[in-house]
Write a protein that holds these residues in place. Sequence first.
Motif, PDB file in Angstrom:
ATOM      1  N   ASP A   5       1.770   0.830  -4.542  1.00  0.00           N
ATOM      2  CA  ASP A   5       2.775   1.778  -5.024  1.00  0.00           C
ATOM      3  C   ASP A   5       2.651   1.987  -6.525  1.00  0.00           C
ATOM      4  OD1 ASP A   5       3.906   2.352  -2.635  1.00  0.00           O
ATOM      5  OD2 ASP A   5       5.532   0.898  -2.786  1.00  0.00           O
ATOM      6  N   SER A  50      -3.106   3.366  -8.998  1.00  0.00           N
ATOM      7  CA  SER A  50      -3.994   4.332  -8.349  1.00  0.00           C
ATOM      8  C   SER A  50      -5.165   4.634  -9.271  1.00  0.00           C
ATOM      9  CB  SER A  50      -3.246   5.623  -8.000  1.00  0.00           C
ATOM     10  OG  SER A  50      -2.743   6.247  -9.170  1.00  0.00           O
ATOM     11  N   ASP A 102      -5.165   6.240   4.832  1.00  0.00           N
ATOM     12  CA  ASP A 102      -4.036   6.867   4.156  1.00  0.00           C
ATOM     13  C   ASP A 102      -3.989   6.612   2.653  1.00  0.00           C
ATOM     14  OD1 ASP A 102      -3.036   7.962   6.518  1.00  0.00           O
ATOM     15  OD2 ASP A 102      -1.911   6.143   6.988  1.00  0.00           O
ATOM     16  N   ASN A 103      -4.985   5.917   2.093  1.00  0.00           N
ATOM     17  CA  ASN A 103      -4.912   5.643   0.657  1.00  0.00           C
ATOM     18  C   ASN A 103      -6.220   5.911  -0.087  1.00  0.00           C
ATOM     19  OD1 ASN A 103      -6.330   3.475   1.721  1.00  0.00           O
ATOM     20  ND2 ASN A 103      -5.433   1.984   0.305  1.00  0.00           N
ATOM     21  N   LYS A 137       0.823  -1.196   0.000  1.00  0.00           N
ATOM     22  CA  LYS A 137       0.000   0.000   0.000  1.00  0.00           C
ATOM     23  C   LYS A 137       0.861   1.251   0.000  1.00  0.00           C
ATOM     24  CE  LYS A 137      -4.018  -2.033   0.251  1.00  0.00           C
ATOM     25  NZ  LYS A 137      -5.053  -1.856  -0.778  1.00  0.00           N
ATOM     26  N   GLU A 140       0.670   5.751   0.096  1.00  0.00           N
ATOM     27  CA  GLU A 140      -0.121   6.797   0.709  1.00  0.00           C
ATOM     28  C   GLU A 140      -0.469   7.881  -0.300  1.00  0.00           C
ATOM     29  OE1 GLU A 140       1.827   8.335   4.107  1.00  0.00           O
ATOM     30  OE2 GLU A 140       1.638   6.486   5.282  1.00  0.00           O
ATOM     31  N   LEU A 141      -1.558   8.583  -0.005  1.00  0.00           N
ATOM     32  CA  LEU A 141      -1.971   9.715  -0.818  1.00  0.00           C
ATOM     33  C   LEU A 141      -0.967  10.848  -0.713  1.00  0.00           C
ATOM     34  CD1 LEU A 141      -5.683   9.740   0.343  1.00  0.00           C
ATOM     35  CD2 LEU A 141      -4.980   9.317  -2.011  1.00  0.00           C
ATOM     36  N   VAL A 157      -5.302   5.073  -3.809  1.00  0.00           N
ATOM     37  CA  VAL A 157      -3.980   4.531  -4.080  1.00  0.00           C
ATOM     38  C   VAL A 157      -4.006   3.065  -3.660  1.00  0.00           C
ATOM     39  CG1 VAL A 157      -1.516   4.723  -3.627  1.00  0.00           C
ATOM     40  CG2 VAL A 157      -2.940   6.780  -3.695  1.00  0.00           C
TER      41      VAL A 157
END
Length: 763
Positions: A598, A601, A543-544, A36, A38-39, A595
């Motif tokens: 990595d 998205s 966070d995503n 995962k 993060e934005l 997201v």
Amino acid sequence: MNTLSLRRSSLALAIGAALTSAIASPAAMAEEGAKKAELERIEVTARKTVENLQEVPVAVTSIGEAELQEYGFAVLTEVQQFSPNTTLQASRGTNSTITAFIRGVGQQDPLWGYEPGVGIYIDDVYVARPQGAVLDLLDVQQIEVLRGPQGTLYGKNTIGGAIKYVTKEMSGDTTFNVQGTVGSYNQRDLKITGQLPLIEDKLYVGYGFATLNRDGFGEFITSDLDNQDRENYNKDVTAARVTLEYRPTEDLFFRLGWDKTDDESNSKGGYRLLPSILTDAPVPDSVYDSYTSMPTWNKVELEGVSLTARWDMSDSTTLKYIGAMRESYSPTNIDFDNTSLRIFDVPAIYDDEQTTHELQLNHTGDNYSLVSGLYYYDGESCGQFEAILEVLGQALGAPGLTREVSGCSNSTSKAAYIQGSVDLSEQWSMTLGARYTRDSKEAIVNNGLVFATVYPESGWVPGYVRPEGQLVPTVLDDEKDWSRFTPRVGVEYQYNDDVMFFASYAQGFKSGTFNPRASTAEPAANPEIVDSFELGMKSEWNDNLRANLTLFSLDHKDRQYISVLPGDSAADLNQRLGNIGKSTSTGAELELDFVATDALSFNASLGYIDSEFEEVIDTDPATGLQFDKSDRFSVSNTPELTMNLGATYRLYTDSGDWAFNANYYYRGDYALFEEDSLLTQDSYGLVNVSANWYSTDGKWRVGVHAKNLTDEEYMIGGYQFVAPDPSDPTNISKYTPGLGGDNTLIGYYGDPRTISLTVGYSF
């Protein structure tokens, strides 16, 4: 970057699913254990200070430089795909005049004197006129779309919202960037940007240059003028920018900027949707082909100078000054009837100047923040057009017939504003804002008939010499003042660190104006008023996932509208301006960023709006009685549903990094005119795909961009000078001729399928 669009039909959902699955294979999603990510934090200047997007209680879409490049966006209008309930399109007869609507509020007619409903800003400098406002993207940091009235901080003429074009401040390093693009229709673009320190850590100069060229999507099939460029929908633009930045101390910053744009693209010819009854010209085979009896040349010249000075008086207080001068000149040829005869030709000149000054004070305390300022605008907007009705004049026994209209609309605007946010507790806060504006406007209109074929200037067509002196009488010479207090009240609730709810009321107004086509000394129309209510949520999850939702309702009162009055003959172009309309809109806007890993998205946006005219009061010129004709009106350029679904997949290799982008953009059906619109664009969707490669040293970039892959044909403008046949009004295929005596029903269209290759180098 945000834009979701969920179409109501299963076909659109299938296309969206196919796009995302083609980019994100199961193997790719499993790469690196589906780690995962993060934005990214998005910073915006929507409230005239730099803030996190998630902390701003305003409906804002922000698209940064990287996203603009990866999707291959070249002009400002393409941003509409990523902002719900937004229309940004090139206007009818040129490539560079903008038609801007947000939440059903805007201004369709670009004639001098009319005020826009959506404000366009370049580095906080207001661009008053729509001519030249379809900006080519050069050295841009981000584009921000602020939806809803922005009457407190941005002032008049932002009753629909505001578009902010933000350029980059210099870093102080020596940089050089060159980018070339080749593509469909012989596209040949070159952009050069860079900066150079003159005094280390003190004084820098930045520069930008672009030459943008493309052959036409179609051609002018016929023209009775020799040596005319027959390309239609071509592009020939040159732009330059020079910026000087000075930082004498850590607390002082100065920026002096100059920019100039020359657009010599041909005037766009429209597509005849009906065969002419006065010529033997059939409906063309291509929507990009046209006929004309006018010169095909066109010109838009823009130039501006701006000065920004910023003094950080302390860690909490900043004083800022922004001053600018801008001017534009545009001679243009618009063939309304699009035939080889002079049935309804309109050569015109637009000539505008403006000067603005703004002094701004920002302060942040322990539990509050404050933005305040003084603003001054001085503008002169002049123009002239000739409505050439030569065929009608000859039928009446005259050598020709022209209605000439010219004049100026000069205005000044003074304003003071203040807006602050205060924390009431750890979770609750309140926003209060107010602006007081005083407008003064002077207008002069010359209007009358000339029984000859007349052009604005000598040499407009080969051998033409314009008669000296003023040809038509002055019918209006007047002035008027208006003042307005526009408030904003909002409350915010911070549910936790990642979720905020807000509610707000805001008011905005569009300035009053005189009718630039007046045929008598009619009074000015008063300002339009919009009252808007919003409920919203800004949220981030795990966070995503970023999910921002806004519900809104607005009342649009005192809408200015032109009513066409019957005359003694078809040569009369009598129009009356007045505040005759009221409309309402309710809707919702959802913007998502997810997201997944990595590498993968998604972004999506969805806009829904229900807009309608509730009242349109007009007066019967024969009886003097008032009547409501709202059942004949539609809110133009406003689809009920707009949506975008996009995906990005990134691949990291030893030979460089890859970014694959795809999006599907959907617009529901919409009318192009308010009253008795005969031009309605059916719903359509655009499929766009891009692939970008970046070298490991960060110096090289290669991008391939395919837009409108399915080659959709969609109208973005038009003219209608016909009426339904009174003997059979329900038969939409039967019309009676309009001004000029012909079936003038004309459409202008968006870009067809294009594919381009861009190569960039930076150091």
